[in-house]
Design an enzyme around this catalytic site. Structure first.
Site, PDB file in Angstrom:
ATOM      1  N   SER A  69      64.306  13.589  30.150  1.00 28.85           N
ATOM      2  CA  SER A  69      63.900  12.444  30.964  1.00 28.85           C
ATOM      3  C   SER A  69      62.479  11.984  30.661  1.00 28.85           C
ATOM      4  O   SER A  69      61.986  11.047  31.282  1.00 28.85           O
ATOM      5  CB  SER A  69      63.994  12.827  32.453  1.00 28.85           C
ATOM      6  OG  SER A  69      63.282  14.035  32.665  1.00 28.85           O
ATOM      7  N   GLY A  70      61.799  12.625  29.706  1.00 24.16           N
ATOM      8  CA  GLY A  70      60.405  12.280  29.418  1.00 24.16           C
ATOM      9  C   GLY A  70      60.262  11.241  28.316  1.00 24.16           C
ATOM     10  O   GLY A  70      61.242  10.619  27.884  1.00 24.16           O
TER      11      GLY A  70
ATOM     12  N   ARG B 132      42.536   9.389  16.177  1.00 25.99           N
ATOM     13  CA  ARG B 132      43.865   9.959  16.427  1.00 25.99           C
ATOM     14  C   ARG B 132      44.906   9.278  15.540  1.00 25.99           C
ATOM     15  O   ARG B 132      44.771   8.096  15.207  1.00 25.99           O
ATOM     16  CB  ARG B 132      44.288   9.747  17.892  1.00 25.99           C
ATOM     17  CG  ARG B 132      43.401  10.410  18.949  1.00 25.99           C
ATOM     18  CD  ARG B 132      43.558  11.918  18.969  1.00 25.99           C
ATOM     19  NE  ARG B 132      42.797  12.543  20.051  1.00 25.99           N
ATOM     20  CZ  ARG B 132      41.566  13.035  19.917  1.00 25.99           C
ATOM     21  NH1 ARG B 132      40.936  12.948  18.757  1.00 25.99           N
ATOM     22  NH2 ARG B 132      40.963  13.608  20.941  1.00 25.99           N
TER      23      ARG B 132
ATOM     24  N   PRO C  58      54.417  17.051  16.243  1.00 25.25           N
ATOM     25  CA  PRO C  58      54.026  15.640  16.306  1.00 25.25           C
ATOM     26  C   PRO C  58      52.524  15.491  16.560  1.00 25.25           C
ATOM     27  O   PRO C  58      51.900  16.354  17.169  1.00 25.25           O
ATOM     28  CB  PRO C  58      54.809  15.083  17.500  1.00 25.25           C
ATOM     29  CG  PRO C  58      55.710  16.189  17.963  1.00 25.25           C
ATOM     30  CD  PRO C  58      55.130  17.474  17.452  1.00 25.25           C
TER      31      PRO C  58
ATOM     32  N   ASP D 131      34.678  13.581  25.067  1.00 23.80           N
ATOM     33  CA  ASP D 131      35.427  12.945  23.979  1.00 23.80           C
ATOM     34  C   ASP D 131      36.602  13.819  23.538  1.00 23.80           C
ATOM     35  O   ASP D 131      37.461  13.383  22.786  1.00 23.80           O
ATOM     36  CB  ASP D 131      34.506  12.764  22.752  1.00 23.80           C
ATOM     37  CG  ASP D 131      33.805  11.414  22.754  1.00 23.80           C
ATOM     38  OD1 ASP D 131      34.329  10.469  23.389  1.00 23.80           O
ATOM     39  OD2 ASP D 131      32.744  11.305  22.116  1.00 23.80           O
TER      40      ASP D 131
ATOM     41  N   TYR E 258      47.578  25.412  26.681  1.00 23.37           N
ATOM     42  CA  TYR E 258      48.751  24.717  26.115  1.00 23.37           C
ATOM     43  C   TYR E 258      48.898  25.039  24.635  1.00 23.37           C
ATOM     44  O   TYR E 258      49.993  25.315  24.141  1.00 23.37           O
ATOM     45  CB  TYR E 258      48.502  23.244  26.338  1.00 23.37           C
ATOM     46  CG  TYR E 258      49.463  22.231  25.766  1.00 23.37           C
ATOM     47  CD1 TYR E 258      50.602  21.851  26.485  1.00 23.37           C
ATOM     48  CD2 TYR E 258      49.197  21.590  24.567  1.00 23.37           C
ATOM     49  CE1 TYR E 258      51.441  20.856  26.000  1.00 23.37           C
ATOM     50  CE2 TYR E 258      50.029  20.599  24.075  1.00 23.37           C
ATOM     51  CZ  TYR E 258      51.150  20.234  24.794  1.00 23.37           C
ATOM     52  OH  TYR E 258      51.980  19.242  24.320  1.00 23.37           O
TER      53      TYR E 258
END
Ligand code: NAP
Ligand code: GFB
Length: 324
Positions: free
Chosen positions: A18-19, A218, A173, A280, A146
């Site tokens: 569901s994400g 990024r 990813p 940052d 994490y």
């Protein structure tokens, strides 16, 4: 990227269905005709089972008896949530990952594709980062909980292969964005948080506050591109070693450039303030997609500008249901 040759009958259970990433895979499979004959896909949310709990994990696996698993479910958040909650990110994710991987093993799941993240790589490193460098040194301090939990998925995959020959692998990813993202200003990732902030600043005629200097860089990937690539990994990728899924190194951008694109997509004409009292985070984590390019030299990614426009349009059209 036509596929199907190696795909037999598969019952694919997608945890975290569901994400942001789960909804993208669902879109590719169900809306774009990506489902092959003999495939059945099940998309889970935390309402189907709290995967922190081993009993609920076993029950949902018993119910659906998958042959294949795409494991996306995780406690996920942007830089500023990580900085406040490293312990929760570590413990929830360690439990979820162990429950999903071990239950998959116990129930004879043939293949599991889990999701790591490029933020878990060593902070002090040479660039570009590649798949051989995962365990080389400490991750950035902002999200060590994490990151350490993500690294353990790779360790566990190797151990299931060593002891049982299990084909459990993972993708890495870089930063992802798209429809169904978490647009929370406080806890979301940069792109979704800034879309919501810009929307609100425009509505209220206030200044757009960007956190940090705008200088960090990024590599952003549109969620549907990641969805397509993960389906390819599920069907075709045979290695246990993980694979970085990312746009090219040349497509890395600064946060300042992202702000410019969002402001343009939402036609925001107000003032922009860069709040340099805020962290940052990592200045960059440039990842190499050379391995992906060896497998899929011609895969084309949506341009960042196009992806941002589509995400802003989705946010405006779905403002009442978007996670904020
Ligand atoms: P997301 O939008 O926040 O979705 C998280 C998903 O996990 C949701 O389906 C959520 O279910 C589920 N979930 C969370 N806690 C759970 C629990 N205790 N039990 C069962 N399900 C639970 O995150 P995402 O961006 O799609 O992330 C998917 C994967 O990609 C994650 O493994 C993440 O680490 C990885 N990743 C993301 C990015 C990024 O930039 N977003 C980058 C690299 C890697 P509910 O909807 O019911 O809450
Ligand atoms: O997406 P983000 O939170 O995560 O981006 P990371 C953070 C960068 O965007 C920092 C700037 O340089 C921030 O200073 N930024 C500017 C903002 N305005 C905002 C804002 O309103 N919200 C947010 N969140 N950032 C994450 C990791 O790192 O990468 C996670 O913490 C996850 O673990 C994710 O893996 C992919 O790229 O810094």
């Amino acid at each position: 990227m036509e596929s199907g040759v190696k795909a037999g009958p598969m019952r694919v259970l997608v945890t975290g269905g569901s994400g942001l990433v789960g909804k993208a895979i669902e879109h590719v499979v169900l809306q774009e005709g990506g489902k092959l004959e003999g495939e059945e896909w099940i998309f889970l949310s935390s309402k189907d089972a709290n995967l922190v709990d081993v009993g609920q994990t076993r029950a949902v696996f018993e119910k659906y008896r998958p042959t294949h698993v795409i494991h996306l479910a995780a406690k996920v958040g942007g830089l500023y949530q990580h900085m406040k909650e490293n312990l929760h990110f570590l413990r929830d994710n360690l439990k979820i990952n162990d429950n999903v991987l071990h239950t998959s093993h116990e129930m004879g799941v043939t293949k599991v594709v889990s999701c790591l993240s490029s933020c878990m790589f060593p902070d002090k490193t040479t660039y570009p980062i590649d798949e051989t460098m995962i365990h080389n040194g400490p991750p950035h301090d902002s999200n060590f909980g994490y990151s350490r939990a993500k690294r353990m998925i790779d360790v566990q995959n190797r151990a299931y292969f060593q002891m049982y020959g299990r084909h459990y692998t993972a993708v890495i990813p870089t930063n992802v964005f798209g429809p169904h993202d978490n647009f929370s200003i406080e806890n979301g990732h940069v792109l979704s948080a800034l879309i919501n902030k810009t929307y609100e600043a425009k509505e209220e005629g206030t200044t757009l506050n960007v956190c940090g200097s705008g200088a960090p860089r990024r590599q952003f990937m549109y969620s549907l591109d990641l969805g397509r690539l993960m389906i390819w990994v599920l069907r075709e990728y045979e290695e246990i070693d993980p694979i970085i899924l990312s746009v090219d190194e040349e497509d890395e951008v600064s946060i300042k450039e992202v702000v410019d694109m969002i402001v343009k997509a939402l036609d925001f004409k107000g003032k922009i303030h860069f709040d340099t009292t805020q962290s940052d985070g990592q200045m960059k984590k440039t990842a190499s997609n050379a391995k992906l390019r060896r497998y899929l030299p011609n895969f084309t990614f949506k341009t960042l500008e196009e992806g941002i426009k589509m995400t802003c349009d989705w946010f405006l059209a779905n403002h009442d249901i978007a996670r904020t």
